[in-house]
Design an enzyme around this catalytic site. Structure first.
Site, PDB file in Angstrom:
ATOM      1  N   GLU A 127       0.808  -1.234   0.000  1.00 28.04           N
ATOM      2  CA  GLU A 127       0.000   0.000   0.000  1.00 28.04           C
ATOM      3  C   GLU A 127       0.836   1.277   0.000  1.00 28.04           C
ATOM      4  O   GLU A 127       0.576   2.200   0.764  1.00 28.04           O
ATOM      5  CB  GLU A 127      -0.959  -0.015   1.199  1.00 28.04           C
ATOM      6  N   ASN A 169       2.035  -5.254  -3.130  1.00 27.38           N
ATOM      7  CA  ASN A 169       0.620  -5.528  -2.860  1.00 27.38           C
ATOM      8  C   ASN A 169      -0.121  -4.217  -2.572  1.00 27.38           C
ATOM      9  O   ASN A 169       0.361  -3.385  -1.802  1.00 27.38           O
ATOM     10  CB  ASN A 169       0.558  -6.436  -1.610  1.00 27.38           C
ATOM     11  N   HIS A 206     -10.364  -5.578  -2.774  1.00 22.57           N
ATOM     12  CA  HIS A 206     -11.470  -5.317  -1.841  1.00 22.57           C
ATOM     13  C   HIS A 206     -12.505  -4.509  -2.618  1.00 22.57           C
ATOM     14  O   HIS A 206     -12.344  -3.306  -2.814  1.00 22.57           O
ATOM     15  CB  HIS A 206     -10.979  -4.511  -0.627  1.00 22.57           C
ATOM     16  N   GLU A 235      -6.439 -10.446  -1.441  1.00 18.38           N
ATOM     17  CA  GLU A 235      -7.304 -10.148  -0.279  1.00 18.38           C
ATOM     18  C   GLU A 235      -8.755 -10.004  -0.714  1.00 18.38           C
ATOM     19  O   GLU A 235      -9.483  -9.127  -0.231  1.00 18.38           O
ATOM     20  CB  GLU A 235      -6.842  -8.864   0.431  1.00 18.38           C
ATOM     21  N   ASP A 237     -12.471  -9.673  -1.290  1.00 20.67           N
ATOM     22  CA  ASP A 237     -13.803  -9.697  -0.691  1.00 20.67           C
ATOM     23  C   ASP A 237     -14.686  -8.745  -1.482  1.00 20.67           C
ATOM     24  O   ASP A 237     -14.195  -7.814  -2.119  1.00 20.67           O
ATOM     25  CB  ASP A 237     -13.823  -9.404   0.820  1.00 20.67           C
TER      26      ASP A 237
HETATM   27  O1  G3I Z   1      -4.903  -7.285  18.702  1.00 23.97           O
HETATM   28  C1  G3I Z   1      -5.809  -6.306  19.222  1.00 23.97           C
HETATM   29  C2  G3I Z   1      -6.468  -6.827  20.458  1.00 23.97           C
HETATM   30  O2  G3I Z   1      -5.506  -7.030  21.469  1.00 23.97           O
HETATM   31  C3  G3I Z   1      -7.544  -5.811  20.902  1.00 23.97           C
HETATM   32  O3  G3I Z   1      -8.252  -6.340  21.979  1.00 23.97           O
HETATM   33  C4  G3I Z   1      -8.498  -5.513  19.787  1.00 23.97           C
HETATM   34  C5  G3I Z   1      -9.508  -4.445  20.161  1.00 23.97           C
HETATM   35  O4  G3I Z   1      -9.872  -3.644  19.087  1.00 23.97           O
HETATM   36  O5  G3I Z   1      -7.778  -5.052  18.674  1.00 23.97           O
HETATM   37  C6  G3I Z   1      -6.854  -6.006  18.178  1.00 23.97           C
HETATM   38  O6  G3I Z   1      -6.168  -5.544  17.049  1.00 23.97           O
HETATM   39  C7  G3I Z   1      -6.932  -5.413  15.875  1.00 23.97           C
HETATM   40  C8  G3I Z   1      -6.412  -6.412  14.851  1.00 23.97           C
HETATM   41  O7  G3I Z   1      -7.070  -6.205  13.622  1.00 23.97           O
HETATM   42  C9  G3I Z   1      -6.611  -7.858  15.266  1.00 23.97           C
HETATM   43  O8  G3I Z   1      -7.968  -8.137  15.383  1.00 23.97           O
HETATM   44  C10 G3I Z   1      -6.790  -4.003  15.369  1.00 23.97           C
HETATM   45  O9  G3I Z   1      -7.429  -3.125  16.273  1.00 23.97           O
HETATM   46  C11 G3I Z   1      -7.379  -3.874  13.994  1.00 23.97           C
HETATM   47  O10 G3I Z   1      -7.047  -2.595  13.482  1.00 23.97           O
HETATM   48  C12 G3I Z   1      -6.809  -4.940  13.083  1.00 23.97           C
HETATM   49  O11 G3I Z   1      -7.439  -4.793  11.832  1.00 23.97           O
HETATM   50  C13 G3I Z   1      -6.770  -5.401  10.754  1.00 23.97           C
HETATM   51  C14 G3I Z   1      -6.391  -4.365   9.722  1.00 23.97           C
HETATM   52  O12 G3I Z   1      -5.795  -5.003   8.605  1.00 23.97           O
HETATM   53  C15 G3I Z   1      -5.430  -3.347  10.295  1.00 23.97           C
HETATM   54  O13 G3I Z   1      -4.800  -2.604   9.325  1.00 23.97           O
HETATM   55  C16 G3I Z   1      -7.701  -6.433  10.146  1.00 23.97           C
HETATM   56  O14 G3I Z   1      -7.902  -7.511  11.072  1.00 23.97           O
HETATM   57  C17 G3I Z   1      -7.112  -6.993   8.852  1.00 23.97           C
HETATM   58  O15 G3I Z   1      -8.081  -7.757   8.190  1.00 23.97           O
HETATM   59  C18 G3I Z   1      -6.726  -5.841   7.945  1.00 23.97           C
HETATM   60  O16 G3I Z   1      -6.135  -6.377   6.782  1.00 23.97           O
HETATM   61  C19 G3I Z   1      -5.718  -5.430   5.789  1.00 23.97           C
HETATM   62  C20 G3I Z   1      -4.477  -5.992   5.137  1.00 23.97           C
HETATM   63  O17 G3I Z   1      -3.500  -6.289   6.093  1.00 23.97           O
HETATM   64  C21 G3I Z   1      -3.923  -5.006   4.105  1.00 23.97           C
HETATM   65  N1  G3I Z   1      -4.959  -4.622   3.154  1.00 23.97           N
HETATM   66  C22 G3I Z   1      -6.203  -4.146   3.723  1.00 23.97           C
HETATM   67  C23 G3I Z   1      -6.759  -5.171   4.709  1.00 23.97           C
HETATM   68  C24 G3I Z   1      -8.103  -4.712   5.252  1.00 23.97           C
HETATM   69  O18 G3I Z   1      -7.992  -3.540   5.976  1.00 23.97           O
END
Ligand code: G3I
Length: 303
Positions: A127, A169, A206, A235, A237
């Site tokens: 990104e 990516n 996405h 990725e 969806d």
């Molecule tokens: O790990 C913490 C946990 O300890 C806490 O309790 C919880 C409360 O909110 O948050 C947890 O972390 C979260 C993490 O996902 C694991 O669930 C983060 O807040 C959250 O921001 C994070 O989101 C991820 C996101 O990337 C962050 O950038 C998504 O799961 C994940 O699907 C998403 O994936 C990205 C790709 O890496 C790159 N391309 C876009 C894609 C979608 O956004």
């Protein structure tokens, strides 16, 4: 064939999913994932904040859990991701200039050495381009270290693990007419012309109402492939879960020999980063196959 992975394998391709370590104790989740998919991406566990929470102290507990689950179930693994403006640990967020550049290099070396020889493809840089009409780079602390940060990341990665394919990516590079797509295309063309090591482009794909699937997606895939790189849909969806759109995406990949695989970004709608209301994936919250699943399977099976 009766599963996504086996159906894709008939065409020489893989069909993958993102896996979250927190769900490996959910039997419905793991049974669907192990049955249907043959390529695994860690949804968060191989990212910078997870793997180097303190500078110079690497932590592979989550990444290894997912890696081991994948290999024990006969699957390959995509690595995601080594250099990104997002999900940086706090220590990295506050860095700049030469010390950040060196920290990026050290991070790539540390993570790739740990997984050396074990990863099908790494999303080396994620990104890095801006949304909108500029076609240029996104502003970030990494970008401010100098425009060559991306090629430095790729050269570092090639030396760290010559067996991994090295991918760039991004999202919103699916529509061939968009400036962001052209910006990435021009970078890859330049890298190939100058011998910067890059093997693949990851189209995150996405799709939603702001960035919908467009029938020029096939042109995007074939145009990148014509530069001499593989294309992976990394990725996928689709908000709303249109079966027709899912089939179109699969058929566009199948039409280009260098489109080597497709990964959906989660198993069930309830596992999606978009929330279950988006209905963006192939299985519903009860683990049932959706119409989109059948459309994908039929397309992979040639029908
Ligand atoms: O790990 C913490 C946990 O300890 C806490 O309790 C919880 C409360 O909110 O948050 C947890 O972390 C979260 C993490 O996902 C694991 O669930 C983060 O807040 C959250 O921001 C994070 O989101 C991820 C996101 O990337 C962050 O950038 C998504 O799961 C994940 O699907 C998403 O994936 C990205 C790709 O890496 C790159 N391309 C876009 C894609 C979608 O956004």
């Amino acid at each position: 064939e009766s599963t996504l992975g086996a159906a894709a394998a008939q065409t020489g391709r893989y069909f993958g999913t993102a896996i979250a370590q927190g769900k490996l104790g959910d039997g419905q989740y793991t049974s669907i994932a192990s049955r249907e998919f043959d390529m695994i991406t860690a949804e968060n566990e191989m990212k910078i904040d997870a793997t180097e929470p303190n500078q110079g102290q690497f932590n592979f507990s989550g990444g290894d859990r997912i890696y081991n689950w994948a290999v024990q179930n006969g699957k390959r693994v995509r690595g995601h991701t080594l250099a990104w403006h997002n999900q940086q640990p706090n220590w990295m967020r506050s860095m700049e200039g030469g010390s950040l550049r060196q920290a990026m290099i050290n991070h790539i070396n540390g993570v790739m050495n740990h997984y050396r020889g074990k990863i099908y493809a790494w999303d080396v840089v994620n990104e890095a381009f801006a949304d909108g009409n500029s076609g240029g780079r996104r502003d970030s602390n990494l970008q401010r270290t100098g425009n060559d940060w991306i090629e430095v990341a790729f050269r570092t990665a090639r030396a760290a693990d010559p067996s991994a394919k090295l991918c760039y990516n991004d999202y919103n590079i699916d529509n061939w007419n968009w400036a962001k797509t052209q910006g990435v295309y021009n970078m890859v063309r330049d890298f190939k012309a100058r011998g910067v090591p890059i093997d693949c482009v990851g189209l995150q794909s996405h799709f939603n109402s702001n960035s919908p699937y467009n029938s020029n997606y096939r042109t995007t895939i074939s145009s990148f492939a014509a530069l001499g790189v593989d294309v992976q849909i990394t990725e996928l969806d689709i908000q709303g879960g249109s079966a027709t759109t899912y089939a179109n995406v699969v058929n566009d990949c199948l039409a280009v020999s260098r489109c080597t695989g497709i990964t959906v970004w989660g198993v069930r709608d309830t596992d999606s980063w978009l929330g279950s209301g988006a209905q963006a994936l192939l299985f519903d919250g009860n683990g049932n196959k959706k119409a989109a699943y059948t459309a994908v399977l039929n397309a992979l099976n040639g029908g």
